[in-house]
Enzyme design. Sequence first.
Site, PDB file in Angstrom:
ATOM      1  N   LEU A  46      15.128  26.822   2.812  1.00 21.21           N
ATOM      2  CA  LEU A  46      14.290  26.902   1.615  1.00 21.21           C
ATOM      3  C   LEU A  46      13.166  27.927   1.747  1.00 21.21           C
ATOM      4  O   LEU A  46      12.242  27.947   0.933  1.00 21.21           O
ATOM      5  CB  LEU A  46      13.725  25.519   1.275  1.00 21.21           C
ATOM      6  CG  LEU A  46      14.803  24.450   1.032  1.00 21.21           C
ATOM      7  CD1 LEU A  46      14.163  23.104   0.780  1.00 21.21           C
ATOM      8  CD2 LEU A  46      15.726  24.849  -0.105  1.00 21.21           C
ATOM      9  N   CYS A  47      13.262  28.789   2.740  1.00 21.34           N
ATOM     10  CA  CYS A  47      12.251  29.818   2.988  1.00 21.34           C
ATOM     11  C   CYS A  47      12.544  31.034   2.100  1.00 21.34           C
ATOM     12  O   CYS A  47      13.691  31.469   1.982  1.00 21.34           O
ATOM     13  CB  CYS A  47      12.345  30.208   4.461  1.00 21.34           C
ATOM     14  SG  CYS A  47      10.822  30.638   5.216  1.00 21.34           S
ATOM     15  N   HIS A  48      11.504  31.584   1.490  1.00 23.32           N
ATOM     16  CA  HIS A  48      11.677  32.766   0.643  1.00 23.32           C
ATOM     17  C   HIS A  48      11.859  34.023   1.493  1.00 23.32           C
ATOM     18  O   HIS A  48      11.171  34.178   2.507  1.00 23.32           O
ATOM     19  CB  HIS A  48      10.437  32.976  -0.242  1.00 23.32           C
ATOM     20  CG  HIS A  48      10.256  31.927  -1.274  1.00 23.32           C
ATOM     21  ND1 HIS A  48       9.632  30.724  -1.023  1.00 23.32           N
ATOM     22  CD2 HIS A  48      10.625  31.892  -2.574  1.00 23.32           C
ATOM     23  CE1 HIS A  48       9.626  29.995  -2.114  1.00 23.32           C
ATOM     24  NE2 HIS A  48      10.216  30.668  -3.078  1.00 23.32           N
ATOM     25  N   MET A  88       6.144  30.480   8.642  1.00 28.60           N
ATOM     26  CA  MET A  88       7.494  30.271   9.181  1.00 28.60           C
ATOM     27  C   MET A  88       7.990  31.515   9.911  1.00 28.60           C
ATOM     28  O   MET A  88       8.670  31.416  10.937  1.00 28.60           O
ATOM     29  CB  MET A  88       8.464  29.875   8.065  1.00 28.60           C
ATOM     30  CG  MET A  88       8.160  28.530   7.442  1.00 28.60           C
ATOM     31  SD  MET A  88       8.023  27.175   8.630  1.00 28.60           S
ATOM     32  CE  MET A  88       9.643  27.195   9.369  1.00 28.60           C
ATOM     33  N   GLU A  89       7.640  32.683   9.401  1.00 29.17           N
ATOM     34  CA  GLU A  89       8.058  33.926  10.058  1.00 29.17           C
ATOM     35  C   GLU A  89       7.400  34.073  11.431  1.00 29.17           C
ATOM     36  O   GLU A  89       8.046  34.486  12.398  1.00 29.17           O
ATOM     37  CB  GLU A  89       7.734  35.120   9.157  1.00 29.17           C
ATOM     38  CG  GLU A  89       8.634  35.251   7.950  1.00 29.17           C
ATOM     39  CD  GLU A  89       8.383  34.224   6.834  1.00 29.17           C
ATOM     40  OE1 GLU A  89       9.231  34.131   5.919  1.00 29.17           O
ATOM     41  OE2 GLU A  89       7.361  33.501   6.865  1.00 29.17           O
ATOM     42  N   ASP A 148      17.446  33.590  27.615  1.00 30.73           N
ATOM     43  CA  ASP A 148      18.778  34.181  27.714  1.00 30.73           C
ATOM     44  C   ASP A 148      18.845  35.247  28.801  1.00 30.73           C
ATOM     45  O   ASP A 148      19.791  35.295  29.582  1.00 30.73           O
ATOM     46  CB  ASP A 148      19.190  34.791  26.365  1.00 30.73           C
ATOM     47  CG  ASP A 148      20.562  35.442  26.431  1.00 30.73           C
ATOM     48  OD1 ASP A 148      21.519  34.764  26.854  1.00 30.73           O
ATOM     49  OD2 ASP A 148      20.675  36.628  26.086  1.00 30.73           O
TER      50      ASP A 148
END
Length: 166
Positions: free
Chosen positions: A79-81, A121-122, A136
Amino acid sequence: MTNPTTPLTHFDAQGQAHMVDVGAKPATHRVAVAGGRIEMLPATLALIESGTAKKGDVLGIARIAGIMGAKRTSDLIPLCHPLALSRVAIDFEYLHAQAGQADAVACTATVETTGPTGVEMEALTAVQVALLTIYDMCKAADRGMTITSVRLLEKHGGKSGSYVAA
Protein backbone atom coordinates in the site's frame (compact mmCIF):
# COMPACT_ATOMS: atom_id res chain seq x y z
CA MET A 1 5.18 5.32 20.74
CA THR A 2 2.29 6.52 18.67
CA ASN A 3 -1.15 7.22 20.04
CA PRO A 4 -3.09 3.89 20.11
CA THR A 5 -6.38 5.75 19.55
CA THR A 6 -5.22 7.15 16.20
CA PRO A 7 -7.09 5.31 13.43
CA LEU A 8 -5.04 3.25 11.00
CA THR A 9 -5.06 5.04 7.67
CA HIS A 10 -4.75 1.97 5.44
CA PHE A 11 -8.21 0.67 6.33
CA ASP A 12 -11.55 2.09 5.22
CA ALA A 13 -14.68 2.40 7.37
CA GLN A 14 -15.55 -1.25 6.65
CA GLY A 15 -12.07 -2.47 7.69
CA GLN A 16 -10.92 -3.21 4.15
CA ALA A 17 -7.30 -2.47 3.23
CA HIS A 18 -6.88 0.40 0.77
CA MET A 19 -4.25 2.77 -0.53
CA VAL A 20 -4.58 6.16 1.15
CA ASP A 21 -5.71 8.93 -1.22
CA VAL A 22 -3.02 11.64 -1.08
CA GLY A 23 -4.27 13.50 -4.15
CA ALA A 24 -5.55 16.52 -2.23
CA LYS A 25 -2.53 16.81 0.06
CA PRO A 26 -0.05 19.59 -0.71
CA ALA A 27 3.44 18.72 -1.90
CA THR A 28 5.92 19.57 0.85
CA HIS A 29 9.58 18.82 1.44
CA ARG A 30 9.84 15.58 3.41
CA VAL A 31 12.82 13.89 5.02
CA ALA A 32 13.13 10.62 6.90
CA VAL A 33 16.15 9.10 8.61
CA ALA A 34 16.26 5.45 9.66
CA GLY A 35 18.98 3.39 11.25
CA GLY A 36 19.93 -0.14 12.17
CA ARG A 37 22.90 -2.39 12.72
CA ILE A 38 24.25 -5.80 11.87
CA GLU A 39 26.16 -7.52 14.63
CA MET A 40 28.95 -9.91 13.75
CA LEU A 41 32.11 -11.65 14.89
CA PRO A 42 35.20 -9.45 15.29
CA ALA A 43 36.88 -11.31 12.42
CA THR A 44 33.96 -10.51 10.12
CA LEU A 45 34.16 -6.81 10.95
CA ALA A 46 37.91 -6.92 10.29
CA LEU A 47 37.23 -8.56 6.92
CA ILE A 48 34.81 -5.76 5.95
CA GLU A 49 37.17 -3.02 7.19
CA SER A 50 40.14 -4.46 5.31
CA GLY A 51 38.24 -4.70 2.03
CA THR A 52 39.34 -8.30 1.51
CA ALA A 53 35.94 -10.01 1.43
CA LYS A 54 35.71 -12.54 -1.42
CA LYS A 55 32.74 -10.76 -3.02
CA GLY A 56 34.44 -7.33 -3.06
CA ASP A 57 33.68 -3.94 -1.49
CA VAL A 58 31.01 -4.93 1.03
CA LEU A 59 29.91 -1.44 2.07
CA GLY A 60 30.07 -0.03 -1.47
CA ILE A 61 27.73 -2.74 -2.74
CA ALA A 62 25.51 -2.42 0.36
CA ARG A 63 25.23 1.35 -0.22
CA ILE A 64 24.02 0.82 -3.81
CA ALA A 65 21.62 -1.90 -2.64
CA GLY A 66 20.16 0.43 0.01
CA ILE A 67 19.62 3.15 -2.58
CA MET A 68 17.93 0.65 -4.89
CA GLY A 69 15.77 -0.59 -1.99
CA ALA A 70 14.56 2.92 -1.25
CA LYS A 71 13.67 3.44 -4.92
CA ARG A 72 11.75 0.13 -5.08
CA THR A 73 9.85 0.37 -1.78
CA SER A 74 6.44 0.65 -3.43
CA ASP A 75 7.15 -2.63 -5.26
CA LEU A 76 7.71 -4.37 -1.91
CA ILE A 77 5.17 -2.77 0.45
CA PRO A 78 1.70 -3.27 -1.06
CA LEU A 79 0.00 0.00 0.00
CA CYS A 80 3.05 2.27 -0.32
CA HIS A 81 2.86 5.04 -2.94
CA PRO A 82 5.55 5.19 -5.64
CA LEU A 83 7.55 8.36 -4.99
CA ALA A 84 9.98 10.51 -6.92
CA LEU A 85 12.88 10.56 -4.48
CA SER A 86 15.18 13.57 -4.65
CA ARG A 87 17.89 12.14 -2.37
CA VAL A 88 18.93 8.85 -0.83
CA ALA A 89 22.09 8.77 1.28
CA ILE A 90 23.38 5.63 2.97
CA ASP A 91 26.08 5.94 5.63
CA PHE A 92 27.93 3.23 7.55
CA GLU A 93 29.90 3.22 10.78
CA TYR A 94 32.15 0.48 12.15
CA LEU A 95 31.27 -0.30 15.76
CA HIS A 96 33.91 -2.20 17.74
CA ALA A 97 32.63 -4.18 20.72
CA GLN A 98 32.32 -2.29 23.99
CA ALA A 99 30.13 -2.40 27.10
CA GLY A 100 28.38 -5.65 26.26
CA GLN A 101 27.75 -4.76 22.60
CA ALA A 102 28.93 -6.99 19.76
CA ASP A 103 31.08 -5.83 16.88
CA ALA A 104 28.76 -4.36 14.26
CA VAL A 105 28.25 -2.14 11.26
CA ALA A 106 25.66 0.59 11.80
CA CYS A 107 23.68 1.88 8.82
CA THR A 108 21.85 5.18 8.53
CA ALA A 109 19.63 6.05 5.55
CA THR A 110 18.41 9.56 4.78
CA VAL A 111 15.68 9.88 2.17
CA GLU A 112 14.10 13.06 0.80
CA THR A 113 11.32 14.02 -1.58
CA THR A 114 8.94 16.86 -2.28
CA GLY A 115 5.49 15.37 -2.44
CA PRO A 116 2.16 14.65 -0.74
CA THR A 117 3.35 11.73 1.43
CA GLY A 118 6.36 10.91 3.58
CA VAL A 119 9.42 8.78 2.99
CA GLU A 120 9.64 6.83 6.24
CA MET A 121 9.06 3.48 4.53
CA GLU A 122 11.73 4.25 1.94
CA ALA A 123 14.30 5.05 4.65
CA LEU A 124 13.43 1.90 6.62
CA THR A 125 13.58 -0.25 3.49
CA ALA A 126 16.94 1.25 2.51
CA VAL A 127 18.44 0.30 5.88
CA GLN A 128 17.06 -3.24 5.77
CA VAL A 129 18.26 -3.89 2.22
CA ALA A 130 21.71 -2.45 2.93
CA LEU A 131 22.09 -4.63 6.05
CA LEU A 132 20.77 -7.70 4.22
CA THR A 133 23.38 -7.09 1.53
CA ILE A 134 26.14 -7.05 4.15
CA TYR A 135 24.77 -10.36 5.42
CA ASP A 136 24.72 -11.82 1.92
CA MET A 137 28.25 -10.72 1.15
CA CYS A 138 29.69 -12.01 4.45
CA LYS A 139 27.58 -15.09 5.21
CA ALA A 140 30.35 -17.48 4.14
CA ALA A 141 32.47 -16.10 6.99
CA ASP A 142 29.74 -15.60 9.61
CA ARG A 143 26.24 -17.09 9.37
CA GLY A 144 25.45 -15.90 12.91
CA MET A 145 25.24 -12.20 12.01
CA THR A 146 22.15 -10.50 13.46
CA ILE A 147 20.30 -7.53 12.00
CA THR A 148 18.91 -5.47 14.86
CA SER A 149 17.65 -2.09 16.05
CA VAL A 150 16.11 -1.03 12.74
CA ARG A 151 13.89 1.96 13.42
CA LEU A 152 12.81 5.40 12.30
CA LEU A 153 15.17 7.96 13.83
CA GLU A 154 13.47 11.10 12.57
CA LYS A 155 11.07 12.50 10.01
CA HIS A 156 10.23 16.05 8.98
CA GLY A 157 7.52 17.55 6.79
CA GLY A 158 3.87 16.98 6.17
CA LYS A 159 0.79 17.56 8.29
CA SER A 160 2.05 15.54 11.25
CA GLY A 161 5.20 17.66 11.49
CA SER A 162 8.47 16.40 12.90
CA TYR A 163 9.31 13.28 14.86
CA VAL A 164 12.65 12.56 16.50
CA ALA A 165 13.17 9.26 18.28
CA ALA A 166 14.05 9.41 21.97
